[in-house]
Design a protein around this motif. Structure first.
Motif, PDB file in Angstrom:
ATOM      1  N   GLY A  96       0.818  -1.216   0.000  1.00  0.00           N
ATOM      2  CA  GLY A  96       0.000   0.000   0.000  1.00  0.00           C
ATOM      3  C   GLY A  96       0.849   1.261   0.000  1.00  0.00           C
ATOM      4  O   GLY A  96       2.067   1.211   0.195  1.00  0.00           O
ATOM      5  N   PRO A  97       0.206   2.417  -0.221  1.00  0.00           N
ATOM      6  CA  PRO A  97       0.940   3.672  -0.377  1.00  0.00           C
ATOM      7  C   PRO A  97       1.730   4.104   0.866  1.00  0.00           C
ATOM      8  O   PRO A  97       2.805   4.690   0.737  1.00  0.00           O
ATOM      9  N   ALA A  98       1.219   3.812   2.069  1.00  0.00           N
ATOM     10  CA  ALA A  98       1.915   4.274   3.282  1.00  0.00           C
ATOM     11  C   ALA A  98       3.284   3.605   3.378  1.00  0.00           C
ATOM     12  O   ALA A  98       4.311   4.257   3.630  1.00  0.00           O
ATOM     13  N   VAL A  99       3.318   2.284   3.152  1.00  0.00           N
ATOM     14  CA  VAL A  99       4.587   1.562   3.240  1.00  0.00           C
ATOM     15  C   VAL A  99       5.486   1.946   2.058  1.00  0.00           C
ATOM     16  O   VAL A  99       6.688   2.199   2.235  1.00  0.00           O
ATOM     17  N   THR A 100       4.928   2.030   0.874  1.00  0.00           N
ATOM     18  CA  THR A 100       5.747   2.355  -0.301  1.00  0.00           C
ATOM     19  C   THR A 100       6.422   3.719  -0.135  1.00  0.00           C
ATOM     20  O   THR A 100       7.586   3.894  -0.501  1.00  0.00           O
ATOM     21  N   GLU A 180       6.607   9.722 -10.647  1.00  0.00           N
ATOM     22  CA  GLU A 180       7.294  10.553  -9.638  1.00  0.00           C
ATOM     23  C   GLU A 180       7.712   9.742  -8.421  1.00  0.00           C
ATOM     24  O   GLU A 180       8.813   9.894  -7.901  1.00  0.00           O
ATOM     25  N   ALA A 181       6.815   8.850  -7.970  1.00  0.00           N
ATOM     26  CA  ALA A 181       7.122   8.039  -6.786  1.00  0.00           C
ATOM     27  C   ALA A 181       8.308   7.114  -7.081  1.00  0.00           C
ATOM     28  O   ALA A 181       9.182   6.909  -6.234  1.00  0.00           O
ATOM     29  N   LEU A 182       8.360   6.591  -8.307  1.00  0.00           N
ATOM     30  CA  LEU A 182       9.476   5.720  -8.691  1.00  0.00           C
ATOM     31  C   LEU A 182      10.789   6.502  -8.677  1.00  0.00           C
ATOM     32  O   LEU A 182      11.797   6.025  -8.152  1.00  0.00           O
ATOM     33  N   ALA A 183      10.752   7.682  -9.250  1.00  0.00           N
ATOM     34  CA  ALA A 183      11.968   8.504  -9.331  1.00  0.00           C
ATOM     35  C   ALA A 183      12.463   8.857  -7.935  1.00  0.00           C
ATOM     36  O   ALA A 183      13.665   8.820  -7.653  1.00  0.00           O
ATOM     37  N   LEU A 188      16.511   7.756  -3.605  1.00  0.00           N
ATOM     38  CA  LEU A 188      16.847   7.398  -2.221  1.00  0.00           C
ATOM     39  C   LEU A 188      17.609   6.072  -2.173  1.00  0.00           C
ATOM     40  O   LEU A 188      18.604   5.938  -1.463  1.00  0.00           O
ATOM     41  N   ASP A 189      17.151   5.080  -2.933  1.00  0.00           N
ATOM     42  CA  ASP A 189      17.778   3.753  -2.891  1.00  0.00           C
ATOM     43  C   ASP A 189      19.207   3.785  -3.459  1.00  0.00           C
ATOM     44  O   ASP A 189      20.096   3.078  -2.989  1.00  0.00           O
ATOM     45  N   ALA A 190      19.394   4.601  -4.500  1.00  0.00           N
ATOM     46  CA  ALA A 190      20.723   4.642  -5.130  1.00  0.00           C
ATOM     47  C   ALA A 190      21.648   5.639  -4.440  1.00  0.00           C
ATOM     48  O   ALA A 190      22.863   5.542  -4.552  1.00  0.00           O
ATOM     49  N   GLY A 191      21.060   6.596  -3.697  1.00  0.00           N
ATOM     50  CA  GLY A 191      21.877   7.656  -3.113  1.00  0.00           C
ATOM     51  C   GLY A 191      22.268   7.418  -1.669  1.00  0.00           C
ATOM     52  O   GLY A 191      23.058   8.172  -1.111  1.00  0.00           O
ATOM     53  N   ARG A 192      21.739   6.365  -1.042  1.00  0.00           N
ATOM     54  CA  ARG A 192      22.025   6.171   0.393  1.00  0.00           C
ATOM     55  C   ARG A 192      23.480   5.730   0.584  1.00  0.00           C
ATOM     56  O   ARG A 192      24.098   5.168  -0.329  1.00  0.00           O
ATOM     57  N   VAL A 193      23.960   5.963   1.821  1.00  0.00           N
ATOM     58  CA  VAL A 193      25.365   5.677   2.107  1.00  0.00           C
ATOM     59  C   VAL A 193      25.599   4.176   2.244  1.00  0.00           C
ATOM     60  O   VAL A 193      26.570   3.617   1.724  1.00  0.00           O
TER      61      VAL A 193
END
Ligand code: DC
Length: 232
Positions: A96-100, A180-183, A188-193
Protein backbone atom coordinates in the motif's frame (compact mmCIF):
# COMPACT_ATOMS: atom_id res chain seq x y z
CA UNK A 1 29.42 -26.39 -2.04
CA UNK A 2 28.66 -23.49 0.34
CA UNK A 3 25.11 -22.18 0.16
CA UNK A 4 26.35 -18.92 -1.43
CA UNK A 5 27.61 -21.03 -4.34
CA UNK A 6 24.01 -21.87 -5.15
CA UNK A 7 22.60 -18.34 -4.95
CA UNK A 8 21.32 -16.45 -7.95
CA UNK A 9 21.38 -12.75 -6.96
CA UNK A 10 18.94 -10.53 -8.80
CA UNK A 11 19.10 -6.78 -8.17
CA UNK A 12 17.68 -3.72 -9.86
CA UNK A 13 15.41 -0.73 -9.38
CA UNK A 14 11.65 -0.87 -8.85
CA UNK A 15 9.82 -2.02 -11.96
CA UNK A 16 12.89 -3.54 -13.62
CA UNK A 17 11.25 -6.99 -13.65
CA UNK A 18 13.03 -8.55 -10.65
CA UNK A 19 10.10 -10.39 -9.10
CA UNK A 20 8.78 -11.87 -12.34
CA UNK A 21 12.22 -12.88 -13.55
CA UNK A 22 13.28 -14.22 -10.12
CA UNK A 23 10.20 -16.45 -10.00
CA UNK A 24 10.85 -17.72 -13.51
CA UNK A 25 14.48 -18.54 -12.73
CA UNK A 26 13.47 -20.23 -9.47
CA UNK A 27 10.90 -22.37 -11.26
CA UNK A 28 13.37 -23.36 -13.98
CA UNK A 29 16.09 -24.33 -11.49
CA UNK A 30 13.74 -25.81 -8.87
CA UNK A 31 15.04 -23.30 -6.31
CA UNK A 32 13.13 -21.39 -3.63
CA UNK A 33 12.91 -17.62 -4.09
CA UNK A 34 13.25 -14.81 -1.53
CA UNK A 35 11.84 -11.31 -2.09
CA UNK A 36 13.98 -9.18 0.23
CA UNK A 37 12.00 -6.04 -0.65
CA UNK A 38 9.02 -7.70 1.07
CA UNK A 39 11.16 -8.02 4.22
CA UNK A 40 12.04 -4.30 4.21
CA UNK A 41 8.40 -3.49 3.53
CA UNK A 42 7.26 -5.62 6.51
CA UNK A 43 9.87 -3.95 8.76
CA UNK A 44 8.54 -0.59 7.59
CA UNK A 45 4.99 -1.59 8.47
CA UNK A 46 6.19 -2.67 11.93
CA UNK A 47 7.71 0.79 12.47
CA UNK A 48 4.58 2.55 11.18
CA UNK A 49 2.34 0.40 13.40
CA UNK A 50 4.36 1.50 16.42
CA UNK A 51 3.92 5.12 15.38
CA UNK A 52 7.68 5.66 15.33
CA UNK A 53 9.54 8.65 14.01
CA UNK A 54 11.06 6.90 10.98
CA UNK A 55 14.24 8.94 11.21
CA UNK A 56 14.92 7.55 14.72
CA UNK A 57 17.48 4.92 13.70
CA UNK A 58 17.66 3.19 17.11
CA UNK A 59 13.89 2.87 17.53
CA UNK A 60 13.32 1.72 13.94
CA UNK A 61 16.15 -0.81 14.17
CA UNK A 62 14.68 -2.17 17.40
CA UNK A 63 11.26 -2.51 15.73
CA UNK A 64 12.87 -4.39 12.82
CA UNK A 65 14.74 -6.68 15.20
CA UNK A 66 11.58 -7.45 17.19
CA UNK A 67 9.44 -8.05 14.09
CA UNK A 68 8.85 -11.66 13.17
CA UNK A 69 8.68 -11.59 9.38
CA UNK A 70 7.77 -14.64 7.34
CA UNK A 71 7.88 -14.50 3.56
CA UNK A 72 6.13 -17.63 2.33
CA UNK A 73 8.55 -19.86 0.52
CA UNK A 74 6.76 -20.66 -2.69
CA UNK A 75 8.92 -22.35 -5.30
CA UNK A 76 8.54 -19.87 -8.12
CA UNK A 77 4.77 -19.41 -8.25
CA UNK A 78 3.46 -16.48 -10.25
CA UNK A 79 1.56 -14.86 -7.41
CA UNK A 80 3.35 -12.61 -4.95
CA UNK A 81 4.36 -14.40 -1.78
CA UNK A 82 2.19 -14.22 1.31
CA UNK A 83 3.92 -12.16 4.00
CA UNK A 84 3.26 -12.46 7.73
CA UNK A 85 4.26 -9.87 10.32
CA UNK A 86 4.08 -11.25 13.87
CA UNK A 87 1.63 -13.86 12.60
CA UNK A 88 -0.64 -11.34 10.85
CA UNK A 89 -1.19 -11.53 7.08
CA UNK A 90 0.20 -8.23 5.74
CA UNK A 91 0.52 -9.28 2.08
CA UNK A 92 -1.68 -6.44 0.83
CA UNK A 93 -0.71 -3.82 3.45
CA UNK A 94 2.99 -3.90 2.61
CA UNK A 95 2.22 -2.93 -1.01
CA UNK A 96 0.00 0.00 0.00
CA UNK A 97 0.94 3.67 -0.38
CA UNK A 98 1.91 4.27 3.28
CA UNK A 99 4.59 1.56 3.24
CA UNK A 100 5.75 2.35 -0.30
CA UNK A 101 6.28 6.00 0.67
CA UNK A 102 8.23 5.12 3.85
CA UNK A 103 10.26 2.05 2.91
CA UNK A 104 13.28 3.88 1.47
CA UNK A 105 13.73 5.83 4.72
CA UNK A 106 13.49 2.71 6.88
CA UNK A 107 15.74 0.60 4.65
CA UNK A 108 18.47 3.27 4.66
CA UNK A 109 19.21 2.71 8.37
CA UNK A 110 22.38 0.56 8.70
CA UNK A 111 20.95 -1.18 11.79
CA UNK A 112 17.84 -2.27 9.92
CA UNK A 113 19.98 -3.56 7.05
CA UNK A 114 22.19 -5.53 9.44
CA UNK A 115 19.15 -7.31 10.87
CA UNK A 116 17.67 -8.07 7.44
CA UNK A 117 20.95 -9.17 5.83
CA UNK A 118 21.58 -11.67 8.67
CA UNK A 119 18.11 -13.14 8.12
CA UNK A 120 18.66 -13.35 4.36
CA UNK A 121 21.92 -15.24 4.85
CA UNK A 122 20.22 -17.60 7.31
CA UNK A 123 17.49 -18.22 4.76
CA UNK A 124 20.03 -19.19 2.09
CA UNK A 125 21.89 -21.39 4.56
CA UNK A 126 18.70 -23.24 5.51
CA UNK A 127 17.71 -23.74 1.88
CA UNK A 128 21.22 -24.42 0.67
CA UNK A 129 20.85 -21.59 -1.83
CA UNK A 130 18.05 -20.05 -3.83
CA UNK A 131 17.10 -17.10 -5.99
CA UNK A 132 17.31 -13.89 -3.94
CA UNK A 133 16.04 -10.57 -5.28
CA UNK A 134 16.63 -7.08 -3.93
CA UNK A 135 18.94 -4.09 -4.23
CA UNK A 136 22.22 -5.20 -2.59
CA UNK A 137 22.15 -8.97 -3.00
CA UNK A 138 25.13 -9.23 -5.37
CA UNK A 139 27.11 -6.40 -3.76
CA UNK A 140 26.63 -7.00 -0.02
CA UNK A 141 24.48 -9.97 0.97
CA UNK A 142 26.03 -12.64 -1.29
CA UNK A 143 29.16 -11.18 -2.89
CA UNK A 144 30.27 -14.77 -3.65
CA UNK A 145 27.10 -15.73 -5.54
CA UNK A 146 28.09 -17.49 -8.78
CA UNK A 147 25.51 -15.56 -10.78
CA UNK A 148 24.68 -11.92 -10.18
CA UNK A 149 22.16 -10.19 -12.35
CA UNK A 150 21.30 -6.50 -12.44
CA UNK A 151 18.07 -5.76 -14.25
CA UNK A 152 17.27 -2.39 -15.77
CA UNK A 153 14.41 -1.07 -17.91
CA UNK A 154 13.46 2.29 -19.35
CA UNK A 155 11.77 4.75 -16.97
CA UNK A 156 8.69 4.66 -19.16
CA UNK A 157 8.41 0.87 -19.05
CA UNK A 158 9.06 0.71 -15.30
CA UNK A 159 6.33 3.26 -14.63
CA UNK A 160 3.94 1.35 -16.89
CA UNK A 161 4.61 -1.91 -15.01
CA UNK A 162 4.16 -0.31 -11.58
CA UNK A 163 0.97 1.37 -12.76
CA UNK A 164 -0.28 -2.05 -13.88
CA UNK A 165 0.55 -3.48 -10.43
CA UNK A 166 -1.46 -0.71 -8.78
CA UNK A 167 -4.44 -1.30 -11.04
CA UNK A 168 -4.26 -5.05 -10.47
CA UNK A 169 -4.41 -4.38 -6.72
CA UNK A 170 -7.45 -2.13 -7.28
CA UNK A 171 -5.57 0.93 -5.99
CA UNK A 172 -6.12 4.34 -7.51
CA UNK A 173 -3.06 5.37 -9.48
CA UNK A 174 -2.23 8.05 -11.92
CA UNK A 175 0.65 7.53 -14.30
CA UNK A 176 2.36 10.84 -13.45
CA UNK A 177 2.26 10.09 -9.72
CA UNK A 178 3.58 6.57 -10.23
CA UNK A 179 6.46 7.96 -12.31
CA UNK A 180 7.29 10.55 -9.64
CA UNK A 181 7.12 8.04 -6.79
CA UNK A 182 9.48 5.72 -8.69
CA UNK A 183 11.97 8.50 -9.33
CA UNK A 184 11.89 9.50 -5.66
CA UNK A 185 12.46 5.92 -4.49
CA UNK A 186 15.23 5.33 -7.07
CA UNK A 187 17.04 8.45 -5.88
CA UNK A 188 16.85 7.40 -2.22
CA UNK A 189 17.78 3.75 -2.89
CA UNK A 190 20.72 4.64 -5.13
CA UNK A 191 21.88 7.66 -3.11
CA UNK A 192 22.03 6.17 0.39
CA UNK A 193 25.37 5.68 2.11
CA UNK A 194 24.89 2.06 3.20
CA UNK A 195 24.46 -0.55 0.45
CA UNK A 196 23.23 1.75 -2.31
CA UNK A 197 21.52 0.25 -5.32
CA UNK A 198 24.25 -0.44 -7.89
CA UNK A 199 25.41 -3.36 -9.99
CA UNK A 200 28.18 -5.60 -8.66
CA UNK A 201 31.34 -5.33 -10.77
CA UNK A 202 30.78 -8.85 -12.08
CA UNK A 203 27.00 -8.57 -12.58
CA UNK A 204 25.33 -9.50 -15.82
CA UNK A 205 23.36 -6.32 -16.66
CA UNK A 206 20.17 -7.09 -18.57
CA UNK A 207 17.80 -4.50 -20.01
CA UNK A 208 14.34 -6.07 -19.82
CA UNK A 209 12.62 -3.29 -21.82
CA UNK A 210 10.51 -4.94 -24.50
CA UNK A 211 11.98 -8.39 -23.82
CA UNK A 212 9.93 -11.52 -23.17
CA UNK A 213 10.23 -12.82 -19.60
CA UNK A 214 11.08 -16.35 -20.81
CA UNK A 215 13.93 -15.02 -22.86
CA UNK A 216 15.49 -13.19 -19.88
CA UNK A 217 14.94 -16.23 -17.65
CA UNK A 218 16.69 -18.51 -20.17
CA UNK A 219 19.68 -16.20 -20.34
CA UNK A 220 20.09 -16.30 -16.55
CA UNK A 221 19.53 -20.05 -16.27
CA UNK A 222 22.17 -20.67 -18.99
CA UNK A 223 24.57 -18.43 -17.10
CA UNK A 224 23.95 -20.36 -13.87
CA UNK A 225 24.42 -23.73 -15.58
CA UNK A 226 27.63 -22.74 -17.31
CA UNK A 227 29.11 -21.02 -14.23
CA UNK A 228 28.20 -23.58 -11.60
CA UNK A 229 28.81 -26.44 -14.02
CA UNK A 230 32.28 -25.06 -14.71
CA UNK A 231 33.52 -24.41 -11.17
CA UNK A 232 30.86 -25.57 -8.70
O1 DC B 1 11.61 -4.50 -4.28
P1 DC B 1 10.66 -3.54 -3.59
O2 DC B 1 10.29 -2.35 -4.45
O3 DC B 1 9.48 -4.18 -2.98
O4 DC B 1 11.56 -2.95 -2.39
C1 DC B 1 11.05 -2.01 -1.49
C2 DC B 1 12.16 -1.14 -0.94
O5 DC B 1 12.99 -1.90 -0.06
C3 DC B 1 13.07 -0.49 -1.95
O6 DC B 1 12.63 0.80 -2.32
C4 DC B 1 14.40 -0.41 -1.24
C5 DC B 1 14.34 -1.47 -0.17
N1 DC B 1 15.18 -2.64 -0.42
C6 DC B 1 16.49 -2.56 0.00
O7 DC B 1 16.91 -1.50 0.47
N2 DC B 1 17.30 -3.64 -0.13
C7 DC B 1 16.86 -4.77 -0.67
N3 DC B 1 17.68 -5.83 -0.75
C8 DC B 1 15.52 -4.87 -1.11
C9 DC B 1 14.71 -3.77 -1.00
Amino acid sequence: MSSARRVVAIDGPAGSGKSTVARGVARALGFPVLDTGAMYRAATLAALDRGLDLTDAAAVTEAARAAEIVVAETAGEDDGDAVLLDGRDVTADIRGPAVTAAVSVVSAHPGVREVMVARQRDWAERHRGGVVEGRDIGTVVFPDAPVKVFLVASDEERARRRHGDEEAAARQANMGEVREALARRDALDAGRVTSPLKPADDALVIDTTGRAVDDVVSEIVSRFESTVGADG
